[in-house]
Design a protein around this motif. Sequence first.
Motif, mmCIF file in Angstrom:
data_model
loop_
_atom_site.group_PDB
_atom_site.id
_atom_site.type_symbol
_atom_site.label_atom_id
_atom_site.label_comp_id
_atom_site.label_asym_id
_atom_site.label_seq_id
_atom_site.Cartn_x
_atom_site.Cartn_y
_atom_site.Cartn_z
ATOM 1 N N GLY A 36 2.659 6.908 6.840
ATOM 2 C CA GLY A 36 1.593 6.173 6.333
ATOM 3 C C GLY A 36 1.590 6.115 4.717
ATOM 4 O O GLY A 36 1.456 5.137 4.196
ATOM 5 N N ALA A 37 1.829 7.159 4.100
ATOM 6 C CA ALA A 37 1.985 7.301 2.586
ATOM 7 C C ALA A 37 3.134 6.267 2.240
ATOM 8 O O ALA A 37 2.851 5.560 1.093
ATOM 9 C CB ALA A 37 2.121 8.711 2.284
ATOM 10 N N VAL A 38 4.526 6.267 2.787
ATOM 11 C CA VAL A 38 5.397 5.528 2.467
ATOM 12 C C VAL A 38 5.124 4.071 2.738
ATOM 13 O O VAL A 38 5.474 3.225 1.774
ATOM 14 C CB VAL A 38 6.647 5.843 3.020
ATOM 15 N N LEU A 39 4.260 3.870 3.845
ATOM 16 C CA LEU A 39 4.240 2.094 3.992
ATOM 17 C C LEU A 39 3.090 1.751 3.091
ATOM 18 O O LEU A 39 3.120 0.569 2.586
ATOM 19 C CB LEU A 39 3.539 2.088 5.423
ATOM 20 N N GLY A 40 2.126 2.644 2.441
ATOM 21 C CA GLY A 40 1.100 2.355 1.664
ATOM 22 C C GLY A 40 1.847 2.011 0.139
ATOM 23 O O GLY A 40 1.365 0.986 -0.466
ATOM 24 N N ARG A 41 2.983 2.937 -0.218
ATOM 25 C CA ARG A 41 3.633 2.838 -1.323
ATOM 26 C C ARG A 41 4.402 1.444 -1.267
ATOM 27 O O ARG A 41 4.437 0.649 -2.312
ATOM 28 C CB ARG A 41 4.553 3.686 -1.652
ATOM 29 N N MET A 42 5.015 1.375 -0.080
ATOM 30 C CA MET A 42 5.770 0.010 -0.061
ATOM 31 C C MET A 42 4.639 -1.286 -0.272
ATOM 32 O O MET A 42 5.296 -2.308 -0.818
ATOM 33 C CB MET A 42 6.369 -0.248 1.311
ATOM 34 N N ALA A 43 3.566 -1.226 0.303
ATOM 35 C CA ALA A 43 2.659 -2.298 0.339
ATOM 36 C C ALA A 43 2.202 -2.485 -1.355
ATOM 37 O O ALA A 43 2.182 -3.734 -1.816
ATOM 38 C CB ALA A 43 1.258 -1.983 0.844
ATOM 39 N N ASP A 44 1.927 -1.190 -2.080
ATOM 40 C CA ASP A 44 1.842 -1.504 -3.436
ATOM 41 C C ASP A 44 2.767 -2.001 -4.322
ATOM 42 O O ASP A 44 2.764 -2.759 -5.119
ATOM 43 C CB ASP A 44 1.371 -0.148 -4.015
ATOM 44 N N ASP A 45 4.110 -1.771 -3.856
ATOM 45 C CA ASP A 45 5.088 -2.111 -4.708
ATOM 46 C C ASP A 45 5.858 -3.505 -4.563
ATOM 47 O O ASP A 45 6.406 -4.059 -5.268
ATOM 48 C CB ASP A 45 6.511 -1.105 -4.407
ATOM 49 N N GLY A 46 5.470 -3.982 -3.464
ATOM 50 C CA GLY A 46 6.034 -5.434 -2.925
ATOM 51 C C GLY A 46 7.437 -5.548 -2.664
ATOM 52 O O GLY A 46 7.820 -6.488 -2.997
ATOM 53 N N ARG A 47 8.159 -4.242 -2.480
ATOM 54 C CA ARG A 47 9.451 -4.283 -2.295
ATOM 55 C C ARG A 47 10.016 -4.428 -0.963
ATOM 56 O O ARG A 47 10.994 -4.667 -0.701
ATOM 57 C CB ARG A 47 10.175 -2.805 -2.659
ATOM 58 N N ALA A 48 9.092 -4.680 0.209
ATOM 59 C CA ALA A 48 9.429 -4.720 1.527
ATOM 60 C C ALA A 48 9.498 -6.207 2.001
ATOM 61 O O ALA A 48 8.796 -7.129 1.311
ATOM 62 C CB ALA A 48 8.469 -4.064 2.335
ATOM 63 N N ASP A 49 10.140 -6.630 3.079
ATOM 64 C CA ASP A 49 10.145 -7.847 3.502
ATOM 65 C C ASP A 49 8.722 -8.143 4.216
ATOM 66 O O ASP A 49 8.438 -9.451 4.219
ATOM 67 C CB ASP A 49 11.351 -7.978 4.804
ATOM 68 N N ASP A 50 7.991 -7.181 4.798
ATOM 69 C CA ASP A 50 6.890 -7.288 5.262
ATOM 70 C C ASP A 50 5.799 -7.661 4.445
ATOM 71 O O ASP A 50 5.623 -7.056 2.949
ATOM 72 C CB ASP A 50 6.517 -6.114 6.174
ATOM 73 N N SER A 51 4.745 -8.265 4.754
ATOM 74 C CA SER A 51 3.507 -8.494 3.791
ATOM 75 C C SER A 51 3.014 -7.169 3.667
ATOM 76 O O SER A 51 2.949 -6.296 4.276
ATOM 77 C CB SER A 51 2.661 -9.707 4.418
ATOM 78 N N ALA A 52 2.004 -7.015 2.439
ATOM 79 C CA ALA A 52 1.470 -6.015 2.183
ATOM 80 C C ALA A 52 0.417 -5.583 3.406
ATOM 81 O O ALA A 52 -0.019 -4.488 3.749
ATOM 82 C CB ALA A 52 0.698 -5.952 0.859
ATOM 83 N N GLU A 53 -0.143 -6.529 3.840
ATOM 84 C CA GLU A 53 -1.322 -6.684 4.850
ATOM 85 C C GLU A 53 -0.594 -6.002 6.338
ATOM 86 O O GLU A 53 -1.356 -4.980 6.827
ATOM 87 C CB GLU A 53 -1.807 -7.940 5.205
ATOM 88 N N ASP A 54 0.617 -6.371 6.507
ATOM 89 C CA ASP A 54 1.373 -5.805 7.731
ATOM 90 C C ASP A 54 1.534 -4.476 7.486
ATOM 91 O O ASP A 54 1.551 -3.568 8.471
ATOM 92 C CB ASP A 54 2.486 -6.550 7.845
ATOM 93 N N LEU A 55 2.056 -3.899 6.200
ATOM 94 C CA LEU A 55 2.642 -2.711 6.123
ATOM 95 C C LEU A 55 1.116 -1.676 6.110
ATOM 96 O O LEU A 55 0.958 -0.681 6.731
ATOM 97 C CB LEU A 55 2.967 -2.583 4.590
ATOM 98 N N LEU A 56 0.042 -1.970 5.723
ATOM 99 C CA LEU A 56 -1.146 -1.438 5.431
ATOM 100 C C LEU A 56 -1.916 -1.327 6.969
ATOM 101 O O LEU A 56 -2.310 -0.198 7.338
ATOM 102 C CB LEU A 56 -1.920 -2.273 4.571
ATOM 103 N N ALA A 57 -1.432 -2.323 7.798
ATOM 104 C CA ALA A 57 -2.095 -2.236 9.013
ATOM 105 C C ALA A 57 -1.294 -1.429 9.800
ATOM 106 O O ALA A 57 -1.924 -0.483 10.760
ATOM 107 C CB ALA A 57 -1.950 -3.648 9.672
ATOM 108 N N GLU A 58 0.056 -1.210 9.743
ATOM 109 C CA GLU A 58 0.735 -0.211 10.204
ATOM 110 C C GLU A 58 0.592 1.226 9.807
ATOM 111 O O GLU A 58 0.396 2.104 10.610
ATOM 112 C CB GLU A 58 2.320 -0.391 10.272
ATOM 113 N N ALA A 59 0.221 1.163 8.420
ATOM 114 C CA ALA A 59 -0.051 2.628 7.961
ATOM 115 C C ALA A 59 -1.489 3.089 8.672
ATOM 116 O O ALA A 59 -1.414 4.173 8.893
ATOM 117 C CB ALA A 59 -0.158 2.527 6.474
#
Length: 123
Positions: free
Chosen positions: A59-82
């Motif tokens: 959950g913490a890593v997915l949140g960081r990825m959402a903040d950084d915008g480094r992932a292929d997934d959208s921030a909303e998708d990452l936060l939903a999974e977290a």
Amino acid sequence: MPVRPWNPEDPGRPAGGSWADVAFGLGETYEHEDDLESAADWYRRAAESDHARAALRLGAVLGRMADDGRADDSAEDLLAEATRWLSGVPLAAAPDAIELITDLLNRHQRQAARRGLESAATG
């Protein structure tokens, strides 16, 4: 890197831990190296095997990825999974978990504010 101890009763499994523990350890290693995508992958594997600490770290890593915008997934998708991982973890009442959940809620609020600003600018 230390040598994995050999256990003759189960030669395919590390002694002193489960595969979920190994996956969690790999997640920690990748997180410390700032490879968040790999860390999330390994934490996810451990969390799927009911490793509660892995679910928290995921959950913490997915949140960081959402903040950084480094992932292929959208921030909303990452936060939903977290959110899914953090809401189902048995350690949700622990202080560390409460802090992670609070951070996640703050991230959701920031994302909602960004969407509001974007739609105001285009509308």
